[in-house]
Enzyme design. Structure first.
Site, PDB file in Angstrom:
ATOM      1  CG  HIS A 446      -1.807   1.185   1.291  1.00  0.00           C
ATOM      2  ND1 HIS A 446      -2.814   1.424   0.383  1.00  0.00           N
ATOM      3  CD2 HIS A 446      -1.813   2.235   2.138  1.00  0.00           C
ATOM      4  CE1 HIS A 446      -3.413   2.553   0.686  1.00  0.00           C
ATOM      5  NE2 HIS A 446      -2.835   3.070   1.737  1.00  0.00           N
ATOM      6  NE  ARG A 553     -13.010  10.406  -9.058  1.00  0.00           N
ATOM      7  CZ  ARG A 553     -11.738  10.751  -9.242  1.00  0.00           C
ATOM      8  NH1 ARG A 553     -11.228  11.752  -8.523  1.00  0.00           N
ATOM      9  NH2 ARG A 553     -10.986  10.133 -10.112  1.00  0.00           N
ATOM     10  NE  ARG A 589     -19.049  10.704 -10.686  1.00  0.00           N
ATOM     11  CZ  ARG A 589     -18.085   9.838 -10.341  1.00  0.00           C
ATOM     12  NH1 ARG A 589     -17.607   8.995 -11.238  1.00  0.00           N
ATOM     13  NH2 ARG A 589     -17.571   9.843  -9.129  1.00  0.00           N
ATOM     14  CD  GLU A 688     -20.025   4.993 -14.880  1.00  0.00           C
ATOM     15  OE1 GLU A 688     -19.161   4.841 -14.002  1.00  0.00           O
ATOM     16  OE2 GLU A 688     -21.121   5.552 -14.664  1.00  0.00           O
ATOM     17  CG  ASN A 711     -11.834   2.973 -13.627  1.00  0.00           C
ATOM     18  OD1 ASN A 711     -11.004   2.844 -14.511  1.00  0.00           O
ATOM     19  ND2 ASN A 711     -11.673   3.809 -12.626  1.00  0.00           N
ATOM     20  CG  ASP A 712     -18.162   1.292 -12.617  1.00  0.00           C
ATOM     21  OD1 ASP A 712     -17.650   0.381 -11.946  1.00  0.00           O
ATOM     22  OD2 ASP A 712     -18.726   2.276 -12.111  1.00  0.00           O
ATOM     23  NE  ARG A 722     -11.665  -1.846 -11.051  1.00  0.00           N
ATOM     24  CZ  ARG A 722     -11.247  -0.583 -11.134  1.00  0.00           C
ATOM     25  NH1 ARG A 722     -10.031  -0.329 -11.521  1.00  0.00           N
ATOM     26  NH2 ARG A 722     -12.064   0.402 -10.831  1.00  0.00           N
ATOM     27  CB  CYS A 759     -13.698  10.385 -17.385  1.00  0.00           C
ATOM     28  SG  CYS A 759     -15.179   9.460 -16.965  1.00  0.00           S
TER      29      CYS A 759
END
Length: 829
Positions: A446, A553, A589, A688, A711-712, A722, A759
């Site tokens: 991490h 976001r 968004r 998405e 991503n989605d 994921r 994006c």
């Protein structure tokens, strides 16, 4: 003192056993001798060498002889027959195991035990196994009871119990264990010791082999000492002082730390700064009698709920302040807290073994840590850190103790730790950290991920020596070579600072060009914009050359609170960001929560599969009060600015129609209140879902633009969560199925004269950029730090070449083939 003779076929073996046995006598000179091998150094046993060694340790107190096997036994017996009856009476041949027996015998002899006691200690050395039985169990086997009947007759006198944390770096092993046993043996009280961190059984503190096999503890683990007898108080006081002073070893380590440590460089950069060593506060786990089993289970379940809320909050905090990809680290934490098998195992220990919740949590999680640490995959071994993090979070909730807050670090330091866990990095004041250095961890740890995302130099896997450096000591860190210099010379400091200066100059040069547009060599321009989550990330976006914001976001407004933000608060927050962005495009968004992003104060209700449930646009349409408040704030801030609104996770045309009707309603409400708003505001959707991609031609007439959330889209297309480590190897945005869907969206958008952006994480992925360019994507929105490199790559490419590349990869059969092909293409530049 009783002497000890070690007879073996190898001189090195015999000498080594003597050295180990001598080490555990706590400084007392032990008459011990080795008789190994033949005179010429070869393997065998020599009567002459045994005779010589025996002479050096012989006394009227007696001699215990330990042998390995075969001729060692026969030759020693032959020598014994040659001695006088008087000498023979003082010598015992022992069948004890060579190493364990020698250690046990040495401890007993150093305590003044007679020959019988020394022999008994040696020959009962393996009464307890070297490895605790619970560690040897296969995961599928039931765990045996951790308690054994107490066969000792309780002595008279008071009873004292204390839990102590082992502070010294090597823990309670070898020499410290021997010193512990010798100290305990000075008292008549019955004394037991137990490693409660590992939930081991209690053992006799006066038995070297019992302590060595079951009572050992690592630094930071807790041992429980129980003394019972007339001198129990004095015994406890002596043992407490011994433990708290680190068995005499504290303060010795710094002197042996090498000047240079070599680790693994995981984030490039040069730093010279003082060190701040972070030492984690481990919650103290105490066992107590559980009177109400059901109440204890409820207490544990409440801790699960509280911990889950905390993890969600931390995840969303990281997702907005860094990026969503980094925030997904916490998906694994949430899955653990929802794991039915794990929860049942803890509750079974509470109900079946009468464990209190803290002990049950420690026991079950420690088993899982052990399993993860034993896996072959380095990536999966690194997840043991996440298991420990969740365990500690639950213990913090149950005990009421909280971890050290890393938000109050000294200025400009290199932060040193064993390895930072996700929940700890969430509290760090990143502005004060100039570098990371950890004793453990790897490229997938991490700490490494966070350091790379933030552009902070970091080295991991430096070894435990680094944890013993005094705070304030100057360090020089090379995040590329993985080197750390301790207390560097003035010349070395100058060298590092020069290298750091050169690197900064290179970065600054890149920033100069970052503000220029991204235009291919044959004239194709791509808009490169940023994903942001607050004012600081907006400022960073402008610094790195963003031409606008492709994704704001808005979840940052809904985090770390117990109520929804009202319209005025949202209007102010968006206005602060608009002031930073100026007239550049800003795509806002609407609220994207649900699924893996839950708000503790927003009751969505139980869902079997939240990823396919009420989330994003579905939630907003279901809760029009929340939706209207946000839309009014966006419309108000759009006055005089280039603001666009974007709806996430759209799957149907009806959702777009309903969302546009909601905008019209918000406009009507603002008009009725005589509040200015932007009447003409562009509306877009995030693609998405595969459904939206496949029917993009149907959706395109209803919107002004598409933004592909890769991503989605990848996750839903490949049916891969994921956060599930068992299947995340399937997740790859370069899979041909994903690329074909992107191609469909771009064609549909351009056919309707609508621009198309990307994006998701893919937008800033170096080997994806040429493909996206070739597919005709108009805009790329990414983490601000990726913008300069992305623009530089686009300027090196020709659109015609990229188009040919994209046409080729659409015909390939796998993500691996796509990667190989595009990497070969990039090698030309």
């Amino acid at each position: 003192m009783v002497g000890i003779l070690i007879v073996a076929h190898s001189n090195e073996l015999a000498e080594g056993v003597c050295a180990v046995a001598s080490q555990v006598t706590a400084g007392k000179k032990l008459p011990i001798a080795a008789a190994g091998g033949l005179e010429d150094g070869s393997l065998g046993t020599s009567l002459y060498r045994i005779q010589q060694a025996l002479d050096t340790v012989y006394s009227d107190d007696g001699v215990l002889v330990l042998m390995d096997l075969g001729s060692a036994v026969m030759t020693t017996q032959m020598l014994l027959e040659m001695l006088s009856p008087e000498q023979q009476s003082h010598i015992r041949l022992s069948s004890a195991p060579l190493v364990e027996g020698a250690i046990a015998a040495a401890v007993m002899a150093s305590q003044g035990g007679d020959l019988n006691q020394v022999q008994q200690a040696a020959e009962t050395a393996m009464e307890f196994p070297k490895i605790p039985q619970e560690i040897l169990l296969e995961p599928s086997e039931p765990e045996p009871s951790k308690t054994k009947p107490d066969v000792f007759t309780p002595p008279k006198g008071p009873v004292f119990t204390e839990d102590l944390v082992v502070p010294n770096p090597v823990g309670l092993h070898a020499r410290p264990a021997a010193l512990f046993v010798q100290t305990a043996s000075q008292f008549s009280a019955r004394i037991t010791v137990q490693n409660i961190t590992q939930n081991r059984q209690s053992v006799d503190a006066k038995s070297m082999m019992q302590v060595a096999s079951q009572g050992t503890a690592r630094q930071g683990e807790t041992i429980r000492i129980v003394t019972h007898g007339e001198d129990a108080g004095e015994a406890m006081a002596a043992l407490r002082i011994l433990v708290e002073e680190g068995f005499g070893e504290m303060g010795k380590q710094p002197s042996i730390i090498p000047k240079q440590l070599q680790g693994l460089g995981v984030s490039e950069g040069f730093v010279v700064a003082p060190v701040f060593v972070y030492r984690r506060t481990i919650p103290k786990v105490e066992r107590f009698v559980v009177e109400n089993i059901q109440a204890e289970i409820e207490r544990f379940r409440n801790a699960i709920n509280v911990a889950s809320q905390e993890v969600n909050q931390v995840k969303q905090q990281i997702s907005t302040s860094v990026d969503e990809e980094t925030g997904r680290i916490f998906d694994f934490h949430l899955l653990m807290l929802q794991d039915g098998e794990l929860i049942k195992a803890i509750e079974d220990k509470i109900s079946g073994e009468n464990f209190n919740a803290e002990v049950a949590v420690s026991s079950v999680f420690d088993e899982w840590v052990y399993r993860f640490e034993g896996l072959d995959s380095p990536l999966m071994r690194a997840r043991a850190v996440d298991v420990k993090d969740v365990k500690n979070r639950l213990l913090y909730v149950l005990t009421g103790v909280r971890e050290l807050d890393l938000s109050s670090l000294p200025d400009s330091v290199i932060l040193v730790a064993d390895d930072l866990v996700p929940s700890e990095t969430a509290t760090i004041d990143i502005i004060k950290v100039r570098g990371f250095a950890t004793s453990s961890g790897g490229a997938t740890s991490h700490t490494a991920i966070i350091a790379r995302m933030l552009g902070i130099p970091a080295v991991v896997g430096l070894g435990e020596d680094i944890l013993n450096i005094s705070n304030g000591t100057m360090l020089a860190l090379d995040g590329k070579k993985g080197q750390l210099e301790i207390d560097p010379s003035p010349e070395m400091i100058n060298t590092y600072r020069e290298q750091q200066k050169t690197l900064i100059e290179i970065q600054e040069k890149a920033l100069e060009y970052a503000s220029e547009p991204a235009v291919t060599r044959d004239g194709k321009r791509i808009e490169v914009v940023a994903n942001i989550g607050d004012v600081p990330s907006a400022q960073e976006a402008i610094l790195y050359g963003a031409e606008g914001v492709g994704l704001l976001r808005t979840e940052f407004l809904f985090l770390g609170r117990t109520t929804l933000p009202d319209e005025e608060e949202q209007f102010k927050a968006y206005s602060d960001i608009v002031r930073v962005i100026g007239q550049r495009p800003l795509i806002v968004r609407t609220l994207d929560v649900g699924g893996d992003k839950q708000l503790p104060y927003l009751d969505i209700g139980p869902e079997l599969n939240p990823f396919l449930g009420v989330r994003a646009i579905r939630l907003c349409l279901e809760k029009p009060g929340i939706f209207q408040t946000q839309l009014r704030a966006i419309l108000r801030v759009s006055v005089g600015h280039n603001v666009k609104v974007m709806f996430p996770m759209v799957a149907t045309r009806d959702e777009i129609i309903q969302a546009k009707e909601a905008i019209n309603q918000a406009k009507l409400d603002l008009s009725m209140a005589n509040i200015p708003y932007a009447d003409l505001i562009e509306v877009g959707i995030m693609i998405e879902t595969p459904a939206a991609a496949i029917k993009a031609d149907i959706l395109a007439p209803e919107v002004d633009f598409f933004s592909i959330g890769s991503n989605d889209l990848t996750q839903y297309t490949l049916a891969v969560d994921r956060g599930n480590k068992r299947v995340d190897y399937l997740y790859n945005p370069l899979d041909p199925s994903v690329l074909k869907l992107i191609h469909l969206v771009v064609k549909a958008g351009h056919s309707a004269s609508k621009w198309v952006g990307v994006c998701g994480e893919m937008a800033g992925q170096y080997n994806a950029i040429p493909i996206l360019l070739g597919l005709g994507v108009d805009e790329l929105s990414m983490t601000p730090r990726d913008i300069p490199v992305t623009k530089q790559l686009i300027r090196l490419l020709e659109f015609k070449q990229a188009k040919t590349l994209s046409e080729k990869v659409l015909t390939l059969r796998s993500a691996k083939e796509v990667e190989d092909h595009v990497n070969k293409f990039l090698n030309k530049f």
